[in-house]
Write a protein that holds these residues in place. Structure first.
Motif, PDB file in Angstrom:
ATOM      1  N   ILE A   1       0.833  -1.215   0.000  1.00  0.00           N
ATOM      2  CA  ILE A   1       0.000   0.000   0.000  1.00  0.00           C
ATOM      3  C   ILE A   1       0.860   1.254   0.000  1.00  0.00           C
ATOM      4  O   ILE A   1       0.637   2.190  -0.782  1.00  0.00           O
ATOM      5  N   ILE A   2       1.851   1.306   0.867  1.00  0.00           N
ATOM      6  CA  ILE A   2       2.625   2.534   1.032  1.00  0.00           C
ATOM      7  C   ILE A   2       3.805   2.594   0.068  1.00  0.00           C
ATOM      8  O   ILE A   2       4.313   3.665  -0.238  1.00  0.00           O
ATOM      9  N   GLY A   3       4.252   1.437  -0.436  1.00  0.00           N
ATOM     10  CA  GLY A   3       5.425   1.406  -1.297  1.00  0.00           C
ATOM     11  C   GLY A   3       5.327   2.307  -2.525  1.00  0.00           C
ATOM     12  O   GLY A   3       6.228   3.138  -2.752  1.00  0.00           O
ATOM     13  N   PRO A   4       4.272   2.202  -3.360  1.00  0.00           N
ATOM     14  CA  PRO A   4       4.187   3.088  -4.542  1.00  0.00           C
ATOM     15  C   PRO A   4       4.163   4.576  -4.177  1.00  0.00           C
ATOM     16  O   PRO A   4       4.807   5.398  -4.839  1.00  0.00           O
ATOM     17  N   GLY A   5       3.421   4.935  -3.101  1.00  0.00           N
ATOM     18  CA  GLY A   5       3.398   6.339  -2.692  1.00  0.00           C
ATOM     19  C   GLY A   5       4.765   6.816  -2.239  1.00  0.00           C
ATOM     20  O   GLY A   5       5.169   7.954  -2.539  1.00  0.00           O
ATOM     21  N   ALA A   6       5.497   5.967  -1.520  1.00  0.00           N
ATOM     22  CA  ALA A   6       6.840   6.365  -1.082  1.00  0.00           C
ATOM     23  C   ALA A   6       7.767   6.571  -2.265  1.00  0.00           C
ATOM     24  O   ALA A   6       8.579   7.506  -2.285  1.00  0.00           O
ATOM     25  N   ILE A   7       7.628   5.725  -3.300  1.00  0.00           N
ATOM     26  CA  ILE A   7       8.467   5.875  -4.493  1.00  0.00           C
ATOM     27  C   ILE A   7       8.147   7.194  -5.200  1.00  0.00           C
ATOM     28  O   ILE A   7       9.049   7.932  -5.641  1.00  0.00           O
ATOM     29  N   ASN A   8       6.852   7.536  -5.332  1.00  0.00           N
ATOM     30  CA  ASN A   8       6.459   8.804  -5.966  1.00  0.00           C
ATOM     31  C   ASN A   8       6.975  10.010  -5.175  1.00  0.00           C
ATOM     32  O   ASN A   8       7.429  11.010  -5.741  1.00  0.00           O
ATOM     33  N   ILE A   9       6.883   9.941  -3.857  1.00  0.00           N
ATOM     34  CA  ILE A   9       7.377  11.052  -3.025  1.00  0.00           C
ATOM     35  C   ILE A   9       8.872  11.242  -3.206  1.00  0.00           C
ATOM     36  O   ILE A   9       9.373  12.372  -3.342  1.00  0.00           O
ATOM     37  N   ILE A  10       9.629  10.129  -3.248  1.00  0.00           N
ATOM     38  CA  ILE A  10      11.074  10.218  -3.436  1.00  0.00           C
ATOM     39  C   ILE A  10      11.400  10.818  -4.794  1.00  0.00           C
ATOM     40  O   ILE A  10      12.285  11.683  -4.934  1.00  0.00           O
TER      41      ILE A  10
END
Length: 307
Positions: free
Chosen positions: A290-299
């Motif tokens: 769940i959080i992995g794709p959002g963390a990649i976009n934020i980075i």
């Protein structure tokens, strides 16, 4: 050269003559012929006279080794330890190949073997002595743990099968069979510890024990509370002359109630048991998904903004 060969020949002849004389002297006092055959037939064969190659591996190596290590385990065990082993053997169903003496021998053998393994693992040093002490302690208590585990598993199987066996026993008695015949029918028709215990009760009754004594022995061989309650009710009914059918019917109803309550208690423990696997394995995977794709976009966004 010829003289040397002559001397060697004379020595060989002398040795042969001495050997023949000794053999004749040794066998002069023994019977021969038919008398010797009758003597061999009448003489009982001792176990120690059997050739070692004719004995099985258990009798040739294992049992003598266990007999020697049993004394070591007995010296290291507290008083009454062998009686405790007998009690645990009863709970485990008295396996045919094992007795309290053999288990004591196994304790001593495991102590020596694991102590040696620990010493070899640690080497010739203080750590080697430490590992040898730890290995010896583990080997000494390992047979006790295995026997206790076997007893617990057997008692759990007896607890699970007792209700069904009691239902069958009740049906057989109410159908008109005698109590002993109903016990035999249950012992033949079922499998597991309950069938074995009922068969043992019947055997004890056949060798002269009263029904109350046989069932009291059954209560001593088990740690299941339901079995103890069932035996107590049967003994009281036998002493007071109460009808066995009504007692069995009441005990059967009570056994089903206890089994249902135990199942409900086990079901209530399930949420607590699955909590830790969920926290350790399921929740981390969900967080990554769940959080992995959002963390990649934020980075990616912060890295582009920094450029």
């Amino acid at each position: 050269m010829g003289n040397l060969l002559l001397v060697v020949g004379l020595v060989a002849i002398a040795v042969a003559l001495v050997t023949i004389v000794m053999a004749v002297a040794a066998g002069a006092g023994e019977t021969t012929g038919v008398a010797r055959s009758l003597e061999l037939i009448e003489k009982s064969l001792d176990h120690r006279e059997v050739s070692k190659s004719d004995l099985p591996l258990m009798d040739r190596i294992v049992l003598p080794a266990l007999a020697k290590t049993r004394s070591l385990a007995a010296r290291l065990s507290p008083a009454g330890a062998q009686d405790g082993l007998g009690r645990r053997l009863d709970l485990a169903g008295n396996p045919g190949a094992w007795s309290a003496e053999r288990i004591m021998g196994a304790k001593g053998a495991a102590l020596l073997v694991l102590a040696l393994v620990g010493f070899l693992f640690g080497g010739f040093s203080l750590s080697g002595l430490l590992f040898a002490g730890i290995g010896g302690a583990l080997g000494f208590f390992l047979p006790d743990l295995l026997l206790m585990n076997a007893g617990q598993k057997r008692q759990e199987e007896l607890q699970r099968g007792l209700a069904d066996a009691l239902d069958m026993l009740t049906v057989c008695v109410e159908a008109g069979q005698g109590f002993d015949a109903a016990l035999m029918q249950v012992a033949k028709s079922t499998t597991g510890p309950v069938a074995g215990e009922f068969a043992r009760v019947l055997s004890e009754i056949q060798i002269g024990k009263s029904r109350g004594e046989a069932f009291s022995s059954l209560a001593k061989r088990t740690s299941v509370n339901e079995a103890k309650t069932f035996v107590s009710a049967l003994v009281q009914a036998d002493r007071l002359g109460l009808p066995i059918g009504s007692v069995l019917r009441e005990q059967s109803n009570q056994m089903r109630l206890v089994r249902r309550q135990r199942a409900e208690a086990q079901a209530q423990k399930v949420p607590v048991k699955i909590l830790f696997p969920m926290l350790l394995f399921i929740f981390p995977a969900l967080f990554i998904v769940i959080i992995g794709p959002g963390a990649i976009n934020i980075i990616d966004t912060f890295s582009k903004g920094g450029l």
